[in-house]
Write a protein that holds these residues in place. Structure first.
Motif, mmCIF file in Angstrom:
data_model
loop_
_atom_site.group_PDB
_atom_site.id
_atom_site.type_symbol
_atom_site.label_atom_id
_atom_site.label_comp_id
_atom_site.label_asym_id
_atom_site.label_seq_id
_atom_site.Cartn_x
_atom_site.Cartn_y
_atom_site.Cartn_z
ATOM 1 N N THR A 26 0.867 -1.170 0.000
ATOM 2 C CA THR A 26 0.000 0.000 0.000
ATOM 3 C C THR A 26 0.906 1.224 0.000
ATOM 4 O OG1 THR A 26 -0.077 0.168 2.412
ATOM 5 C CG2 THR A 26 -1.786 -1.186 1.355
ATOM 6 N N PRO A 27 0.391 2.375 -0.430
ATOM 7 C CA PRO A 27 1.235 3.577 -0.422
ATOM 8 C C PRO A 27 1.822 3.872 0.960
ATOM 9 C CG PRO A 27 -0.756 3.984 -1.671
ATOM 10 C CD PRO A 27 -0.918 2.634 -1.016
ATOM 11 N N GLU A 28 1.087 3.523 2.001
ATOM 12 C CA GLU A 28 1.569 3.779 3.361
ATOM 13 C C GLU A 28 2.756 2.880 3.716
ATOM 14 O OE1 GLU A 28 -1.795 2.976 2.781
ATOM 15 O OE2 GLU A 28 -2.285 5.098 2.601
ATOM 16 N N LYS A 29 2.813 1.693 3.139
ATOM 17 C CA LYS A 29 3.883 0.737 3.445
ATOM 18 C C LYS A 29 5.138 0.989 2.619
ATOM 19 C CE LYS A 29 0.941 -3.130 4.708
ATOM 20 N NZ LYS A 29 0.577 -4.501 4.342
ATOM 21 N N VAL A 30 4.993 1.671 1.490
ATOM 22 C CA VAL A 30 6.132 1.930 0.620
ATOM 23 C C VAL A 30 6.651 3.329 0.906
ATOM 24 C CG1 VAL A 30 6.949 2.093 -1.753
ATOM 25 C CG2 VAL A 30 5.179 0.448 -1.168
ATOM 26 N N SER A 31 7.762 3.403 1.585
ATOM 27 C CA SER A 31 8.328 4.723 1.860
ATOM 28 C C SER A 31 9.512 4.941 0.928
ATOM 29 C CB SER A 31 8.751 4.836 3.327
ATOM 30 O OG SER A 31 9.716 3.868 3.637
ATOM 31 N N LEU A 32 9.376 5.937 0.070
ATOM 32 C CA LEU A 32 10.416 6.258 -0.898
ATOM 33 C C LEU A 32 11.003 7.622 -0.593
ATOM 34 C CD1 LEU A 32 8.604 5.248 -4.217
ATOM 35 C CD2 LEU A 32 10.159 3.868 -2.841
ATOM 36 N N THR A 33 12.304 7.722 -0.805
ATOM 37 C CA THR A 33 12.943 9.022 -0.684
ATOM 38 C C THR A 33 12.596 9.833 -1.935
ATOM 39 O OG1 THR A 33 14.968 8.351 -1.825
ATOM 40 C CG2 THR A 33 14.880 7.997 0.582
ATOM 41 N N LYS A 34 12.835 11.128 -1.879
ATOM 42 C CA LYS A 34 12.567 11.978 -3.043
ATOM 43 C C LYS A 34 13.376 11.497 -4.236
ATOM 44 C CE LYS A 34 12.973 16.683 -4.840
ATOM 45 N NZ LYS A 34 13.148 16.148 -6.172
ATOM 46 N N ARG A 35 14.622 11.139 -4.017
ATOM 47 C CA ARG A 35 15.497 10.707 -5.109
ATOM 48 C C ARG A 35 15.044 9.363 -5.684
ATOM 49 N NH1 ARG A 35 18.024 14.166 -8.048
ATOM 50 N NH2 ARG A 35 20.048 14.501 -7.143
ATOM 51 N N GLU A 36 14.597 8.445 -4.819
ATOM 52 C CA GLU A 36 14.069 7.176 -5.312
ATOM 53 C C GLU A 36 12.847 7.424 -6.198
ATOM 54 O OE1 GLU A 36 15.348 4.120 -1.688
ATOM 55 O OE2 GLU A 36 13.417 5.158 -1.613
ATOM 56 N N LEU A 37 12.013 8.343 -5.784
ATOM 57 C CA LEU A 37 10.824 8.685 -6.561
ATOM 58 C C LEU A 37 11.220 9.319 -7.897
ATOM 59 C CD1 LEU A 37 7.790 8.481 -6.443
ATOM 60 C CD2 LEU A 37 7.736 10.682 -5.292
ATOM 61 N N ASP A 38 12.252 10.173 -7.886
ATOM 62 C CA ASP A 38 12.758 10.770 -9.129
ATOM 63 C C ASP A 38 13.211 9.679 -10.096
ATOM 64 O OD1 ASP A 38 12.367 13.323 -8.074
ATOM 65 O OD2 ASP A 38 14.478 13.583 -7.505
ATOM 66 N N VAL A 39 13.993 8.735 -9.581
ATOM 67 C CA VAL A 39 14.501 7.635 -10.411
ATOM 68 C C VAL A 39 13.341 6.785 -10.918
ATOM 69 C CG1 VAL A 39 15.886 5.506 -10.388
ATOM 70 C CG2 VAL A 39 16.787 7.596 -9.336
ATOM 71 N N LEU A 40 12.402 6.477 -10.058
ATOM 72 C CA LEU A 40 11.245 5.673 -10.433
ATOM 73 C C LEU A 40 10.456 6.332 -11.565
ATOM 74 C CD1 LEU A 40 9.342 3.281 -9.946
ATOM 75 C CD2 LEU A 40 8.264 4.624 -8.126
ATOM 76 N N ARG A 41 10.217 7.607 -11.447
ATOM 77 C CA ARG A 41 9.458 8.324 -12.478
ATOM 78 C C ARG A 41 10.187 8.340 -13.817
ATOM 79 N NH1 ARG A 41 7.324 12.866 -8.292
ATOM 80 N NH2 ARG A 41 5.434 11.748 -7.686
#
Length: 92
Positions: A26-41
């Protein structure tokens, strides 16, 4: 009762009040850093690791480290699976 996160279980697994495993992300269980989110996108847009490194001004090896972390957090082996799960969670 709420869920309890247990560190030694598989990624983001938790045990519910009945003691059963709860592996659903769930979104609550997945904690991503800003940089991880940048890479993911950027991965979701089809960028290569080299292109991501250039775009974010970091080394390719650093991008590879972020990719490994993302795969671990989402418990997947392929970029397609990663982006699919992230999309399902409305993270991208």
């Amino acid at each position: 009762m709420g869920l309890i996160r247990v560190a030694k279980l598989p990624t983001f697994a938790s045990v519910n009040a009945c003691g059963k495993m709860d592996n659903e992300l769930t979104p609550e269980k997945v904690s991503l850093t800003k940089r991880e989110l940048d890479v993911l996108r950027l991965l979701a847009k089809g960028y290569t690791s080299t292109q991501i490194a250039s775009e974010l001004g970091i080394r390719r090896s650093t991008v590879m480290d972020y990719r490994k972390k993302l795969h671990r957090k989402f418990n997947v082996n392929r970029v397609g699976e990663l982006t699919y799960k992230a999309s399902e969670l409305h993270l991208i």
